[in-house]
Design an enzyme around this catalytic site. Structure first.
Site, PDB file in Angstrom:
ATOM      1  N   PHE A 125       6.600  -5.012  -5.930  1.00 54.05           N
ATOM      2  CA  PHE A 125       6.434  -4.051  -4.826  1.00 54.05           C
ATOM      3  C   PHE A 125       7.747  -3.389  -4.424  1.00 54.05           C
ATOM      4  CE2 PHE A 125       2.164  -3.425  -3.070  1.00 54.05           C
ATOM      5  CZ  PHE A 125       1.490  -4.036  -4.104  1.00 54.05           C
ATOM      6  N   LYS A 174     -25.940   3.123  -2.701  1.00 54.43           N
ATOM      7  CA  LYS A 174     -25.055   2.034  -3.134  1.00 54.43           C
ATOM      8  C   LYS A 174     -25.876   0.843  -3.629  1.00 54.43           C
ATOM      9  CE  LYS A 174     -21.071   2.227  -0.119  1.00 54.43           C
ATOM     10  NZ  LYS A 174     -20.494   1.626   1.065  1.00 54.43           N
ATOM     11  N   CYS A 200      -6.183   0.691   2.413  1.00 52.16           N
ATOM     12  CA  CYS A 200      -5.732  -0.550   3.063  1.00 52.16           C
ATOM     13  C   CYS A 200      -4.344  -0.461   3.695  1.00 52.16           C
ATOM     14  CB  CYS A 200      -5.778  -1.691   2.058  1.00 52.16           C
ATOM     15  SG  CYS A 200      -7.422  -1.889   1.343  1.00 52.16           S
TER      16      CYS A 200
HETATM   17  C1  UGA Z   1      -3.688  -3.863  -1.087  1.00 49.60           C
HETATM   18  C2  UGA Z   1      -3.029  -5.253  -1.193  1.00 49.60           C
HETATM   19  O1  UGA Z   1      -2.102  -5.263  -2.263  1.00 49.60           O
HETATM   20  C3  UGA Z   1      -4.090  -6.336  -1.417  1.00 49.60           C
HETATM   21  O2  UGA Z   1      -3.488  -7.610  -1.441  1.00 49.60           O
HETATM   22  C4  UGA Z   1      -5.117  -6.272  -0.282  1.00 49.60           C
HETATM   23  O3  UGA Z   1      -6.146  -7.223  -0.442  1.00 49.60           O
HETATM   24  C5  UGA Z   1      -5.737  -4.879  -0.262  1.00 49.60           C
HETATM   25  O4  UGA Z   1      -4.699  -3.901  -0.067  1.00 49.60           O
HETATM   26  C6  UGA Z   1      -6.717  -4.811   0.878  1.00 49.60           C
HETATM   27  O5  UGA Z   1      -6.292  -4.816   2.029  1.00 49.60           O
HETATM   28  O6  UGA Z   1      -7.929  -4.880   0.635  1.00 49.60           O
HETATM   29  P1  UGA Z   1      -4.609  -2.078  -2.870  1.00 49.60           P
HETATM   30  O7  UGA Z   1      -4.812  -1.171  -1.701  1.00 49.60           O
HETATM   31  O8  UGA Z   1      -5.681  -2.222  -3.887  1.00 49.60           O
HETATM   32  O9  UGA Z   1      -4.279  -3.580  -2.354  1.00 49.60           O
HETATM   33  O10 UGA Z   1      -3.341  -1.530  -3.645  1.00 49.60           O
HETATM   34  P2  UGA Z   1      -1.848  -2.018  -3.938  1.00 49.60           P
HETATM   35  O11 UGA Z   1      -1.765  -2.524  -5.319  1.00 49.60           O
HETATM   36  O12 UGA Z   1      -1.345  -2.862  -2.856  1.00 49.60           O
HETATM   37  O13 UGA Z   1      -1.099  -0.613  -3.899  1.00 49.60           O
HETATM   38  C7  UGA Z   1      -1.070   0.157  -2.699  1.00 49.60           C
HETATM   39  C8  UGA Z   1      -0.271   1.419  -2.875  1.00 49.60           C
HETATM   40  O14 UGA Z   1       1.113   1.101  -2.980  1.00 49.60           O
HETATM   41  C9  UGA Z   1      -0.612   2.243  -4.112  1.00 49.60           C
HETATM   42  O15 UGA Z   1      -0.656   3.605  -3.728  1.00 49.60           O
HETATM   43  C10 UGA Z   1       0.552   1.972  -5.058  1.00 49.60           C
HETATM   44  O16 UGA Z   1       0.803   3.060  -5.919  1.00 49.60           O
HETATM   45  C11 UGA Z   1       1.698   1.804  -4.074  1.00 49.60           C
HETATM   46  N1  UGA Z   1       2.821   0.985  -4.590  1.00 49.60           N
HETATM   47  C12 UGA Z   1       2.640  -0.315  -4.935  1.00 49.60           C
HETATM   48  C13 UGA Z   1       4.088   1.550  -4.674  1.00 49.60           C
HETATM   49  O17 UGA Z   1       4.291   2.746  -4.336  1.00 49.60           O
HETATM   50  N2  UGA Z   1       5.145   0.784  -5.116  1.00 49.60           N
HETATM   51  C14 UGA Z   1       4.977  -0.515  -5.465  1.00 49.60           C
HETATM   52  O18 UGA Z   1       5.974  -1.162  -5.848  1.00 49.60           O
HETATM   53  C15 UGA Z   1       3.694  -1.073  -5.389  1.00 49.60           C
END
Ligand code: UGA
Length: 433
Positions: free
Chosen positions: A252, A35, A263
């Site tokens: 969301f 890394k 996460c």
């Molecule tokens: C998430 C949080 O959104 C961030 O704010 C946080 O900092 C991060 O975790 C973390 O803890 O580090 P991330 O895991 O990158 O971010 O992804 P998201 O954009 O939150 O999406 C998570 C999952 O939810 C994905 O599989 C996405 O496809 C799904 N999702 C999202 C849905 O099924 N429906 C939605 O409306 C939105």
């Protein structure tokens, strides 16, 4: 300011580059040779749009250096950001904090009396106190430790770091607050980013609460999808309608195969485990249902495949997308990958296409046929499933795709239903009766 960033995974690497972009002098500490060497040579060990060019830029500017462990120059750092991982413990819902304690032990001999240790990792509430107690036994002065959770999303990580919705600083001493405000000054001076000062447990809990709320929103709409599927309602329209109420908000509320990644799933489980330890498990008992609703969506797609094909054994199924979301190469707890593996387990010949994850899948998931060639993934396929909403899949011309059976399950509700149906496809969209 001179700072160290300890742990250069997703969070740490992004934070280190962002801080270097703001003009700080950054020492990135990462013991993993592969890394660290990649980062030092200007290459990211993971896929994150925009972060790669920013990394090259800050290396050229001389604002960042990489080391395997602390050296004498760490003593001069004013702030130490701890960004190590807190993965889910094997066989338990709880988060594993051992890397945090290891980071504190390694830092202690290089910590000067005025330096502030700033935790950014997502932790069970109460961890900072334990870390402070530990640190106190390792240094001869009263250490300063603060908590500053990070809210970046994969796919937009750098932008989220440089233009955050808010900066939360959990601190119990004014000097730490002053130093942390100072490090973010280029952000808060240029934009109207609110800075929220809290006590330390609140700052620790903010992150777990935010991710749990986001997961709950997604599972709420997916629960409505279960009802819509048996009643003929349309969840996409339903989400639009309820989202127009400002108190609910439209973000969301995209229904589909649910949330995954490193996460949201880990953090709801971690919060449940911590609440249980604190004797208030009941308070977040609903998060178990949030988890179950989410996992049921994956099973729903497997059931739909079996409904469509009967015995799936030996039948070719194409999975479009494997990562947990687009613009990321992260396969951790990915709904698309988990469905593909389940179908392969049932004997299907599952061909997985993904813009960035194929090499990894070819080496690590031998029950799947992973290919970068979309034509190969689709040729003679009896069922196509959209698992990750990569842009290239949304732009596909359904009339030009060659398969054996024109049957598609849209796991993310992003395909233009009428265009696909006009091209002769039978489409099943999750949450649309
Ligand atoms: C998430 C949080 O959104 C961030 O704010 C946080 O900092 C991060 O975790 C973390 O803890 O580090 P991330 O895991 O990158 O971010 O992804 P998201 O954009 O939150 O999406 C998570 C999952 O939810 C994905 O599989 C996405 O496809 C799904 N999702 C999202 C849905 O099924 N429906 C939605 O409306 C939105």
């Amino acid at each position: 300011m001179k700072i160290t960033v300890i742990g250069l995974g997703y969070l740490g690497a992004t934070h280190a580059v962002a801080m270097a972009q703001l003009g700080h002098e950054v020492i990135g500490i990462e013991p993993d040779d592969k890394k660290r060497e990649a980062l030092a040579s200007g290459k990211l060990p993971f896929y994150e749009p925009g972060l790669d060019t920013a990394l090259i830029e800050v290396i050229k500017q001389g604002n960042i250096i990489f080391k395997a462990s602390h050296e004498q120059d760490s003593i001069e750092a004013e702030l130490h950001f701890i960004c190590v991982g807190t993965p889910q413990k094997q066989g338990s819902n709880a988060a594993d904090t051992k890397y945090l304690f290891a980071a504190i032990e390694a830092l202690a001999p290089y910590l000067n009396e005025n330096a502030v240790v700033v935790g950014k990792s997502t932790v069970p509430v109460g961890t900072a106190k334990e870390l402070t107690n530990k640190l106190s036994t390792l240094v001869s002065f009263e250490p300063k430790l603060a908590w500053n959770p990070e809210f970046l999303r994969e796919g937009t990580a750098l932008e989220d770091s440089l233009k955050p919705d808010r900066i939360v600083i959990g601190t119990e001493d004014s000097y730490s607050e002053k130093q942390i405000r100072e490090v973010y000054k280029p952000i808060t001076d240029n934009q109207q980013t609110p800075v929220l000062i809290t006590d330390i447990p609140t700052a620790e809990l903010v992150k777990a609460a935010a991710n749990s709320f986001l997961a709950t929103k997604i599972s709420f709409i997916n629960a409505m999808a279960e009802i819509a599927e048996v009643s003929g309602a349309d969840t996409v329209k339903l989400a639009e309608a309820i989202g127009m109420d400002d108190r609910i908000g439209k973000l969301f509320l995209r229904n589909g195969i649910g949330f995954g990644g490193g996460c949201l799933p880990k953090d709801i489980r971690g919060l449940m485990a911590r609440a249980e330890e604190l004797g208030v498990g009941q308070a977040v008992g609903f998060l178990d249902e949030v988890d179950q609703i989410n996992l049921r969506r994956r099973k729903r797609v497997v059931d739909l495949a079996v409904e469509e094909l009967g015995d799936v054994s030996g039948r070719k199924i194409s999975m479009l997308g494997a990562t947990f979301k687009p613009d990321s190469d992260d396969l951790r707890d990915s709904p698309a990958l988990s469905i593909a593996l389940e179908l392969a387990e049932l004997g299907a010949e599952v061909y997985v296409h993904d813009p960035v994850a194929v090499e990894y899948l070819q080496h690590n998931e031998k029950s799947l046929h992973a290919t970068e060639d979309l034509k190969e993934a689709l040729a003679d396929s009896e069922l196509t499933i959209l698992g990750t909403e990569w842009k290239e899949y949304k732009q596909l011309d359904p009339a030009k795709l060659s398969v054996k059976n024109k049957v598609v399950i849209d796991g993310r509700n992003v395909l233009d239903r009428s265009a696909w149906e006009n091209a002769g496809w039978k489409m099943t969209s999750l949450g649309r009766g």
